[in-house]
Design an enzyme around this catalytic site. Structure first.
Site, PDB file in Angstrom:
ATOM      1  N   LYS A  97       0.859  -1.178   0.000  1.00  0.00           N
ATOM      2  CA  LYS A  97       0.000   0.000   0.000  1.00  0.00           C
ATOM      3  C   LYS A  97       0.894   1.226   0.000  1.00  0.00           C
ATOM      4  O   LYS A  97       1.893   1.253   0.735  1.00  0.00           O
ATOM      5  CB  LYS A  97      -0.898   0.023   1.237  1.00  0.00           C
ATOM      6  CG  LYS A  97      -1.864   1.216   1.276  1.00  0.00           C
ATOM      7  CD  LYS A  97      -2.643   1.263   2.587  1.00  0.00           C
ATOM      8  CE  LYS A  97      -3.688   2.368   2.556  1.00  0.00           C
ATOM      9  NZ  LYS A  97      -4.301   2.593   3.887  1.00  0.00           N
ATOM     10  N   HIS A 133      -6.591   2.735  14.397  1.00  0.00           N
ATOM     11  CA  HIS A 133      -6.947   1.386  13.938  1.00  0.00           C
ATOM     12  C   HIS A 133      -5.823   0.417  14.283  1.00  0.00           C
ATOM     13  O   HIS A 133      -4.697   0.822  14.552  1.00  0.00           O
ATOM     14  CB  HIS A 133      -7.178   1.374  12.419  1.00  0.00           C
ATOM     15  CG  HIS A 133      -5.922   1.604  11.625  1.00  0.00           C
ATOM     16  ND1 HIS A 133      -5.311   2.852  11.544  1.00  0.00           N
ATOM     17  CD2 HIS A 133      -5.141   0.756  10.912  1.00  0.00           C
ATOM     18  CE1 HIS A 133      -4.217   2.746  10.806  1.00  0.00           C
ATOM     19  NE2 HIS A 133      -4.092   1.483  10.417  1.00  0.00           N
ATOM     20  N   ASP A 159      -4.056  -3.107  12.421  1.00  0.00           N
ATOM     21  CA  ASP A 159      -3.986  -3.664  11.069  1.00  0.00           C
ATOM     22  C   ASP A 159      -4.684  -5.023  10.990  1.00  0.00           C
ATOM     23  O   ASP A 159      -4.554  -5.847  11.892  1.00  0.00           O
ATOM     24  CB  ASP A 159      -2.522  -3.812  10.632  1.00  0.00           C
ATOM     25  CG  ASP A 159      -1.846  -2.472  10.374  1.00  0.00           C
ATOM     26  OD1 ASP A 159      -2.547  -1.449  10.313  1.00  0.00           O
ATOM     27  OD2 ASP A 159      -0.596  -2.466  10.237  1.00  0.00           O
ATOM     28  N   HIS A 174      -2.807   2.440  16.210  1.00  0.00           N
ATOM     29  CA  HIS A 174      -2.022   3.563  15.687  1.00  0.00           C
ATOM     30  C   HIS A 174      -2.886   4.416  14.771  1.00  0.00           C
ATOM     31  O   HIS A 174      -3.977   4.027  14.367  1.00  0.00           O
ATOM     32  CB  HIS A 174      -0.766   3.051  14.949  1.00  0.00           C
ATOM     33  CG  HIS A 174      -1.069   2.103  13.831  1.00  0.00           C
ATOM     34  ND1 HIS A 174      -1.511   0.809  14.027  1.00  0.00           N
ATOM     35  CD2 HIS A 174      -0.991   2.246  12.477  1.00  0.00           C
ATOM     36  CE1 HIS A 174      -1.692   0.206  12.863  1.00  0.00           C
ATOM     37  NE2 HIS A 174      -1.389   1.061  11.901  1.00  0.00           N
TER      38      HIS A 174
END
Length: 336
Positions: free
Chosen positions: A202, A221, A223, A277
């Site tokens: 990404k 969020h 991962d 994070h």
């Protein structure tokens, strides 16, 4: 329907010193209010070239148990290759809109590959100040080159070379983490699907924002992945939540930032933390980052490894096929 890209909103907002309402966070999220301003604890840094392998292993395991994030230096990925990866990614995002849109994620696509803007469903309908590009880089059987930029011409070669290095580094780290659980070195790699596990690249592009005090590049969020290996550019922005505070992560040139993701949390039955994070943005400079997510294939069922389960350590997580887990998390549905 044409999707508005944040890069274009940024260009028009810089003259007005204002940002659209949907980008303004509530007070409980605004970075100016919620970022900790006192002495900041350092995210652990591990030197993988240290000849004392036991010391390296202890540091990786401790950081994964206590933080869920650490930075690795002397990790074997050539500095020059990281610079080239960043150069080709930056060049892509500086292309005219029409050229970027040629690799856009189709509107009706179930998958996330391609150039895009909105990723997950957000509470209160807020938007993140970021555009992105997703594409798988390994294994070759799951690579779809139609989502890889044709321009710059060296984009493919650089990403294919980077894929080999990032795969090797991730397997080294998974081996250390498996042995830290008292298991065979291959246990976590196999738990993520072995040779069928997928590496998703990404690129995050956070253009300048007139009100960085009010907006977020990516909201808080964890991962979805098993493990994430990320290289940022020199513009700071990564923040980590620990001890009830949001802390800025230190930028270390050429370091790779390692996030423990949801699937390693679940495979380890909670022994390793998945790091919470978020990303802040800058008023004058573009921040970019290149995370690679190591994920199970869609049908892979992931839950606590059977070798870790006992009467004293019952399973804390329900097994899910990765496609179902991803769908439920991205749509804010229950996961128990």
């Amino acid at each position: 329907m044409e999707i508005e890209r944040v890069q274009d909103i940024s260009s028009s907002s810089l003259h007005t010193e204002a940002i659209p309402l949907e980008f303004i966070r509530s007070e409980k999220e605004q970075p100016a209010i919620t970022t900790f301003r006192g002495p900041v604890p350092a995210i652990p840094v591990v030197d993988l070239s240290d000849p004392d392998e036991e010391s390296v292993a202890r540091a990786v395991v401790k950081a994964s148990e206590e933080w869920g994030i650490f930075q690795v230096v002397n990790h074997g990925i050539p500095t020059e290759l990281i610079k080239r990866l960043q150069e080709v990614g930056r060049t892509f995002f500086e292309l005219p809109s029409a050229e970027k849109e040629s690799v856009a994620k189709p509107v009706d696509a179930k998958d996330i590959e391609g150039y895009g803007t909105k990723l997950q469903k957000e509470v209160e309908g807020k938007k993140a100040w970021v555009d992105h590009l997703f594409h798988r880089i390994w294994p070759p059987s799951c690579v779809n080159y139609s989502f890889w930029p044709k321009n710059p011409p060296e984009y493919r070669e650089v990403n294919e070379e980077y894929a080999l290095h990032v795969k090797k580094l991730s397997e080294t780290l998974l081996g250390i983490l498996s042995e830290g659980l008292g298991l065979r070195r291959e246990a976590l790699r196999e738990g993520l699907g072995g040779d069928l596990a997928e590496y998703m690249m990404k690129i995050n592009y956070y253009p300048p924002c007139p009100r960085p005090d009010l907006a977020l590049g990516v909201p808080a969020h964890t991962d979805l992945s098993g493990i994430t290996l990320l290289v940022p550019n020199e513009v700071p922005g990564l923040q980590v939540f620990k001890d009830d505070h949001w802390f800025d992560a230190e930028y270390i040139p050429s370091a790779v930032i390692v996030h423990i993701g949801d699937q390693i949390l679940r495979l380890s039955n909670g022994r390793y933390k998945n790091v919470l994070h978020r990303t802040t943005v800058d008023k004058d400079r573009t921040r970019m980052s290149w995370p690679v997510f190591l994920e199970p294939h869609r049908e892979m069922i992931v839950g606590p490894l059977p070798e870790l389960i006992s009467d004293d350590n019952p399973p804390k997580y329900k097994p899910f096929a990765f496609k179902d887990y991803s769908y439920r998390k991205l749509n804010k549905l229950p996961l128990d």
